[in-house]
Write a protein that holds these residues in place. Sequence first.
Motif, PDB file in Angstrom:
ATOM      1  N   PRO A  46       0.832  -1.214   0.000  1.00  0.00           N
ATOM      2  CA  PRO A  46       0.000   0.000   0.000  1.00  0.00           C
ATOM      3  C   PRO A  46       0.865   1.262   0.000  1.00  0.00           C
ATOM      4  O   PRO A  46       1.840   1.368   0.748  1.00  0.00           O
ATOM      5  CB  PRO A  46      -0.802  -0.122   1.298  1.00  0.00           C
ATOM      6  N   GLY A  47       0.512   2.188  -0.870  1.00  0.00           N
ATOM      7  CA  GLY A  47       1.269   3.426  -0.989  1.00  0.00           C
ATOM      8  C   GLY A  47       2.237   3.437  -2.150  1.00  0.00           C
ATOM      9  O   GLY A  47       2.767   4.494  -2.523  1.00  0.00           O
ATOM     10  N   ASP A  48       2.513   2.258  -2.758  1.00  0.00           N
ATOM     11  CA  ASP A  48       3.395   2.214  -3.926  1.00  0.00           C
ATOM     12  C   ASP A  48       2.760   2.944  -5.103  1.00  0.00           C
ATOM     13  O   ASP A  48       1.535   2.942  -5.266  1.00  0.00           O
ATOM     14  CB  ASP A  48       3.684   0.764  -4.323  1.00  0.00           C
ATOM     15  N   ASP A  49       3.578   3.533  -5.924  1.00  0.00           N
ATOM     16  CA  ASP A  49       3.101   4.238  -7.120  1.00  0.00           C
ATOM     17  C   ASP A  49       2.584   3.211  -8.129  1.00  0.00           C
ATOM     18  O   ASP A  49       3.334   2.330  -8.580  1.00  0.00           O
ATOM     19  CB  ASP A  49       4.257   5.047  -7.736  1.00  0.00           C
ATOM     20  N   VAL A  50       1.333   3.320  -8.507  1.00  0.00           N
ATOM     21  CA  VAL A  50       0.740   2.342  -9.423  1.00  0.00           C
ATOM     22  C   VAL A  50       1.389   2.417 -10.805  1.00  0.00           C
ATOM     23  O   VAL A  50       1.299   1.465 -11.583  1.00  0.00           O
ATOM     24  CB  VAL A  50      -0.795   2.545  -9.555  1.00  0.00           C
ATOM     25  N   ARG A  51       2.061   3.545 -11.096  1.00  0.00           N
ATOM     26  CA  ARG A  51       2.719   3.656 -12.396  1.00  0.00           C
ATOM     27  C   ARG A  51       3.914   2.714 -12.516  1.00  0.00           C
ATOM     28  O   ARG A  51       4.409   2.462 -13.610  1.00  0.00           O
ATOM     29  CB  ARG A  51       3.176   5.099 -12.642  1.00  0.00           C
ATOM     30  N   SER A  52       4.380   2.176 -11.363  1.00  0.00           N
ATOM     31  CA  SER A  52       5.510   1.248 -11.395  1.00  0.00           C
ATOM     32  C   SER A  52       5.062  -0.214 -11.381  1.00  0.00           C
ATOM     33  O   SER A  52       5.886  -1.114 -11.237  1.00  0.00           O
ATOM     34  CB  SER A  52       6.439   1.507 -10.200  1.00  0.00           C
ATOM     35  N   MET A  53       3.765  -0.453 -11.570  1.00  0.00           N
ATOM     36  CA  MET A  53       3.263  -1.828 -11.584  1.00  0.00           C
ATOM     37  C   MET A  53       3.892  -2.624 -12.730  1.00  0.00           C
ATOM     38  O   MET A  53       4.056  -2.122 -13.842  1.00  0.00           O
ATOM     39  CB  MET A  53       1.750  -1.843 -11.748  1.00  0.00           C
ATOM     40  N   TRP A  55       2.869  -5.328 -14.865  1.00  0.00           N
ATOM     41  CA  TRP A  55       1.620  -6.017 -15.180  1.00  0.00           C
ATOM     42  C   TRP A  55       1.851  -7.442 -15.673  1.00  0.00           C
ATOM     43  O   TRP A  55       1.011  -8.322 -15.435  1.00  0.00           O
ATOM     44  CB  TRP A  55       0.835  -5.219 -16.217  1.00  0.00           C
ATOM     45  N   LYS A  56       2.977  -7.697 -16.312  1.00  0.00           N
ATOM     46  CA  LYS A  56       3.254  -9.056 -16.771  1.00  0.00           C
ATOM     47  C   LYS A  56       3.454 -10.007 -15.602  1.00  0.00           C
ATOM     48  O   LYS A  56       2.907 -11.118 -15.580  1.00  0.00           O
ATOM     49  CB  LYS A  56       4.488  -9.058 -17.673  1.00  0.00           C
ATOM     50  N   VAL A  57       4.262  -9.597 -14.622  1.00  0.00           N
ATOM     51  CA  VAL A  57       4.494 -10.441 -13.451  1.00  0.00           C
ATOM     52  C   VAL A  57       3.211 -10.573 -12.632  1.00  0.00           C
ATOM     53  O   VAL A  57       2.884 -11.654 -12.115  1.00  0.00           O
ATOM     54  CB  VAL A  57       5.636  -9.864 -12.581  1.00  0.00           C
ATOM     55  N   THR A  58       2.455  -9.477 -12.530  1.00  0.00           N
ATOM     56  CA  THR A  58       1.180  -9.511 -11.804  1.00  0.00           C
ATOM     57  C   THR A  58       0.222 -10.517 -12.436  1.00  0.00           C
ATOM     58  O   THR A  58      -0.418 -11.322 -11.744  1.00  0.00           O
ATOM     59  CB  THR A  58       0.540  -8.109 -11.780  1.00  0.00           C
ATOM     60  N   ALA A  59       0.130 -10.510 -13.765  1.00  0.00           N
ATOM     61  CA  ALA A  59      -0.766 -11.435 -14.461  1.00  0.00           C
ATOM     62  C   ALA A  59      -0.295 -12.877 -14.315  1.00  0.00           C
ATOM     63  O   ALA A  59      -1.113 -13.800 -14.162  1.00  0.00           O
ATOM     64  CB  ALA A  59      -0.852 -11.054 -15.934  1.00  0.00           C
ATOM     65  N   ARG A  60       1.018 -13.082 -14.325  1.00  0.00           N
ATOM     66  CA  ARG A  60       1.543 -14.448 -14.259  1.00  0.00           C
ATOM     67  C   ARG A  60       1.392 -15.062 -12.874  1.00  0.00           C
ATOM     68  O   ARG A  60       1.113 -16.255 -12.731  1.00  0.00           O
ATOM     69  CB  ARG A  60       3.028 -14.440 -14.671  1.00  0.00           C
ATOM     70  N   THR A  61       1.566 -14.235 -11.837  1.00  0.00           N
ATOM     71  CA  THR A  61       1.529 -14.766 -10.470  1.00  0.00           C
ATOM     72  C   THR A  61       0.177 -14.602  -9.796  1.00  0.00           C
ATOM     73  O   THR A  61      -0.095 -15.269  -8.799  1.00  0.00           O
ATOM     74  CB  THR A  61       2.591 -14.059  -9.602  1.00  0.00           C
ATOM     75  N   GLY A  62      -0.648 -13.686 -10.310  1.00  0.00           N
ATOM     76  CA  GLY A  62      -1.917 -13.395  -9.661  1.00  0.00           C
ATOM     77  C   GLY A  62      -1.763 -12.510  -8.451  1.00  0.00           C
ATOM     78  O   GLY A  62      -2.735 -12.254  -7.728  1.00  0.00           O
ATOM     79  N   VAL A  63      -0.549 -12.018  -8.193  1.00  0.00           N
ATOM     80  CA  VAL A  63      -0.264 -11.150  -7.047  1.00  0.00           C
ATOM     81  C   VAL A  63       0.325  -9.844  -7.585  1.00  0.00           C
ATOM     82  O   VAL A  63       1.262  -9.881  -8.403  1.00  0.00           O
ATOM     83  CB  VAL A  63       0.741 -11.809  -6.068  1.00  0.00           C
ATOM     84  N   PRO A  64      -0.181  -8.686  -7.156  1.00  0.00           N
ATOM     85  CA  PRO A  64       0.353  -7.415  -7.659  1.00  0.00           C
ATOM     86  C   PRO A  64       1.840  -7.250  -7.348  1.00  0.00           C
ATOM     87  O   PRO A  64       2.267  -7.474  -6.207  1.00  0.00           O
ATOM     88  CB  PRO A  64      -0.483  -6.353  -6.929  1.00  0.00           C
ATOM     89  N   HIS A  65       2.609  -6.893  -8.371  1.00  0.00           N
ATOM     90  CA  HIS A  65       4.041  -6.640  -8.213  1.00  0.00           C
ATOM     91  C   HIS A  65       4.374  -5.273  -8.807  1.00  0.00           C
ATOM     92  O   HIS A  65       3.708  -4.815  -9.742  1.00  0.00           O
ATOM     93  CB  HIS A  65       4.870  -7.698  -8.945  1.00  0.00           C
ATOM     94  N   VAL A  66       5.388  -4.648  -8.261  1.00  0.00           N
ATOM     95  CA  VAL A  66       5.889  -3.379  -8.798  1.00  0.00           C
ATOM     96  C   VAL A  66       7.366  -3.526  -9.153  1.00  0.00           C
ATOM     97  O   VAL A  66       8.075  -4.371  -8.593  1.00  0.00           O
ATOM     98  CB  VAL A  66       5.723  -2.215  -7.787  1.00  0.00           C
ATOM     99  N   LYS A  67       7.785  -2.697 -10.126  1.00  0.00           N
ATOM    100  CA  LYS A  67       9.194  -2.684 -10.515  1.00  0.00           C
ATOM    101  C   LYS A  67       9.997  -1.815  -9.554  1.00  0.00           C
ATOM    102  O   LYS A  67       9.513  -0.782  -9.086  1.00  0.00           O
ATOM    103  CB  LYS A  67       9.351  -2.133 -11.938  1.00  0.00           C
ATOM    104  N   ARG A  68      11.214  -2.248  -9.266  1.00  0.00           N
ATOM    105  CA  ARG A  68      12.112  -1.442  -8.440  1.00  0.00           C
ATOM    106  C   ARG A  68      13.250  -0.936  -9.315  1.00  0.00           C
ATOM    107  O   ARG A  68      13.764  -1.644 -10.175  1.00  0.00           O
ATOM    108  CB  ARG A  68      12.689  -2.272  -7.288  1.00  0.00           C
ATOM    109  N   PHE A  69      13.627   0.316  -9.081  1.00  0.00           N
ATOM    110  CA  PHE A  69      14.688   0.938  -9.850  1.00  0.00           C
ATOM    111  C   PHE A  69      15.761   1.465  -8.915  1.00  0.00           C
ATOM    112  O   PHE A  69      15.495   1.775  -7.744  1.00  0.00           O
ATOM    113  CB  PHE A  69      14.152   2.103 -10.690  1.00  0.00           C
ATOM    114  N   ILE A  70      16.960   1.526  -9.398  1.00  0.00           N
ATOM    115  CA  ILE A  70      18.039   2.163  -8.641  1.00  0.00           C
ATOM    116  C   ILE A  70      18.570   3.327  -9.466  1.00  0.00           C
ATOM    117  O   ILE A  70      18.471   3.342 -10.688  1.00  0.00           O
ATOM    118  CB  ILE A  70      19.196   1.190  -8.327  1.00  0.00           C
TER     119      ILE A  70
END
Length: 290
Positions: A46-53, A55-70
């Motif tokens: 909760p609170g993560d920016d939805v723009r970093s979702m 969607w491919k990993v979310t669809a494959r796992t059924g669990v929402p995932h976000v990308k992390r950047f450095i």
Amino acid sequence: MDDIDQRLDRLEWRCRRPVEHFLAGAYRSVFKGKGIEFEDVRVYEPGDDVRSMDWKVTARTGVPHVKRFIEEREQCFHLLVDISASVISTAGGAKREMIAELASMIALSAVGNHDRVGLVLFSDRIEQIIRPAKGRLHARRIMEALLTVEAKGQGTNLGLALSTLGQLAGKPSVAFVISDFLADDYLDDLQVLAWQHDLVAVNVLDPHEIDPPRRGLVRIRDAEDGRERVVDFRAMHAGRAGAPRREILQEQLMARGVDLLETAVGEDAVSALLDFFHSRQRRVAEETGG
């Protein structure tokens, strides 16, 4: 202190002040890096920016995932420097001295910005490789090689130098190819690398290439193979059919998306680099709208 140390100290003194006072800001404005680099994905919180979702990993796992950047704080620079006979045989070593000064200022600008920089010295073979690293002592090692390495080959195999860069550079890098481009059969290698890396060609010209003499037929000796040739300098003034080599090179590089810095032996290396950085900065700003 031996002669080599004295020459190295003079070169560093000549380059360090212009880098610190004139080139550093221009360098940073042109080579900013990409800003951020993808690292991995993690489960959405909760609170993560939805723009970093992701969607491919979310669809494959059924669990929402976000990308992390450095944050990408550094870049990698490669200096490909020609030390063939056509470079080192000029009167008093003037062309090699000019090339060493240009390459040294680029190396000092890079390490001053905490970027990594490496060196490939080439003739018709690879003469020396210094792998990219950071720090002033590393830059001094590059500068020493620029001054002292004696080429075993006479000719120029620019294609070999470019393919060596392709093997050394694991990820997109910036490469300065510093040469007089008196070489054959390298344009295909140049095109392949230009798709993957940011290439800058630095063409160091003899004064007669800027303003060819009008004497007509002149007999010259090729520094690389020792053969004598007759060159018709009048053709260089005869319009497109007799276009100077530098104009042909300009067109070849432009067609492949390679930036070009032109300078002649005897010109001010600081001004040449500064003008290039500023012109490139303006072009990038125009292309990106800012």
